[in-house]
Scaffold this active site. Sequence first.
Site, mmCIF file in Angstrom:
data_model
loop_
_atom_site.group_PDB
_atom_site.id
_atom_site.type_symbol
_atom_site.label_atom_id
_atom_site.label_comp_id
_atom_site.label_asym_id
_atom_site.label_seq_id
_atom_site.Cartn_x
_atom_site.Cartn_y
_atom_site.Cartn_z
ATOM 1 N N ASP A 24 0.829 -1.213 0.000
ATOM 2 C CA ASP A 24 0.000 0.000 0.000
ATOM 3 C C ASP A 24 0.864 1.264 0.000
ATOM 4 O O ASP A 24 1.961 1.271 0.561
ATOM 5 C CB ASP A 24 -0.911 -0.024 1.235
ATOM 6 N N ASN A 26 1.201 3.440 -2.970
ATOM 7 C CA ASN A 26 1.672 3.882 -4.295
ATOM 8 C C ASN A 26 1.159 5.272 -4.663
ATOM 9 O O ASN A 26 1.894 6.106 -5.192
ATOM 10 C CB ASN A 26 1.186 2.922 -5.393
ATOM 11 N N ASN A 72 -11.183 -2.641 -4.788
ATOM 12 C CA ASN A 72 -10.452 -1.647 -5.593
ATOM 13 C C ASN A 72 -11.156 -1.298 -6.908
ATOM 14 O O ASN A 72 -10.813 -0.303 -7.551
ATOM 15 C CB ASN A 72 -9.008 -2.091 -5.858
HETATM 16 C C1 IPE Z 1 -5.336 -2.607 0.163
HETATM 17 O O1 IPE Z 1 -5.050 -1.269 -0.070
HETATM 18 C C2 IPE Z 1 -5.358 -3.367 -1.135
HETATM 19 C C3 IPE Z 1 -4.058 -3.509 -1.799
HETATM 20 C C4 IPE Z 1 -2.911 -3.152 -1.326
HETATM 21 C C5 IPE Z 1 -4.121 -4.145 -3.089
HETATM 22 P P1 IPE Z 1 -6.191 -0.171 -0.189
HETATM 23 O O2 IPE Z 1 -5.526 1.116 -0.446
HETATM 24 O O3 IPE Z 1 -7.223 -0.615 -1.161
HETATM 25 O O4 IPE Z 1 -6.822 -0.230 1.269
HETATM 26 P P2 IPE Z 1 -7.755 0.805 2.032
HETATM 27 O O5 IPE Z 1 -8.800 1.284 1.088
HETATM 28 O O6 IPE Z 1 -6.858 1.934 2.490
HETATM 29 O O7 IPE Z 1 -8.293 0.040 3.197
HETATM 30 C C1 IPE Z 2 -1.700 0.256 -3.303
HETATM 31 O O1 IPE Z 2 -1.477 1.619 -3.339
HETATM 32 C C2 IPE Z 2 -2.032 -0.308 -4.662
HETATM 33 C C3 IPE Z 2 -3.426 -0.748 -4.800
HETATM 34 C C4 IPE Z 2 -4.341 -0.707 -3.874
HETATM 35 C C5 IPE Z 2 -3.808 -1.270 -6.090
HETATM 36 P P1 IPE Z 2 -2.672 2.668 -3.299
HETATM 37 O O2 IPE Z 2 -3.092 2.942 -4.690
HETATM 38 O O3 IPE Z 2 -3.747 2.226 -2.382
HETATM 39 O O4 IPE Z 2 -1.921 3.925 -2.709
HETATM 40 P P2 IPE Z 2 -2.467 4.954 -1.644
HETATM 41 O O5 IPE Z 2 -2.919 4.146 -0.447
HETATM 42 O O6 IPE Z 2 -3.588 5.682 -2.279
HETATM 43 O O7 IPE Z 2 -1.299 5.804 -1.334
HETATM 44 MG MG MG Z 3 -4.109 2.480 -0.402
#
Ligand code: IPE
Ligand code: IPE
Ligand code: MG
Length: 237
Positions: A24, A26, A72
């Site tokens: 998480d 990115n 997602n």
């Molecule tokens: C969890 O991250 C899912 C992945 C890393 C693929 P999210 O960014 O979707 O989680 P929440 O929404 O903060 O709980």
């Molecule tokens: C994790 O990074 C990747 C996925 C959930 C696909 P995020 O896209 O959730 O990154 P943040 O949490 O918004 O920084």
């Molecule tokens: Mg995230």
Amino acid sequence: MFKFKKDEEFHLDERLSSIAFIMDGNGRWAKKRGLPRSAGHRKGAETFVKLVKFLGKAGAKYITVYAFSTENWKRPREEVDTLMQIFTEYIDRAIDRIGDNDIRVIFLGDKTPLPERLREKCLEIEKKSEKNTRILNIALNYGGRDEIVRAVNAAHADGIERITEEVISRYLYTRESPDPDLVIRTGGEMRTSNFLMWQSAYSEYYFTDTLWPDLSEREIKKIVSDFYRRNRRYGGL
Ligand code: IPE
Ligand code: IPE
Ligand code: MG
């Protein structure tokens, strides 16, 4: 205090055969740099490849990563499309190299809603790597609750009337892997976001504020040495 000194000393022993990551942060990594979220996902994919290689060298037998959750899909269409594009590119590139290493790729999650080309690539790499022995589970369109409900329904459809813990474990997407010993979540959130609900009942957790694209080999060593200092009691004394 337990600490890894030299590179060659970093080794995952039998206490840590199964390691999992919630990748998480990115989006925030990109935002901090004034870049589009897609740049964070691209950098995150590079980090994933680098760390899987590193952990492989350290002897990891089972690695599980959370790449895309069943929730997602709620993200803007453009971001979902970019993620699917990145997954397709990386799997496509890995297909040619999978014969040179001993990694067996298994996707956790229902492939039906994935774009057709991605779905085909997923099936192709699973097939091509099925004889390899070290497992890399990639949770893609994965949700822990969804997985348990599917497992129970599948067992029922097979005529199993008495559901036991052993039956459920056997019907989960992770049936080929032991439960994770350690689950590491980057990005600072203190939650599991529907990852490996059943399997992580007695997993050790480690939460770090480091954003996924910034996770380094050095920090993994630190996390692993922290793990080796823990006392896993499983309810006993
Ligand atoms: C969890 O991250 C899912 C992945 C890393 C693929 P999210 O960014 O979707 O989680 P929440 O929404 O903060 O709980
Ligand atoms: C994790 O990074 C990747 C996925 C959930 C696909 P995020 O896209 O959730 O990154 P943040 O949490 O918004 O920084
Ligand atoms: Mg995230």
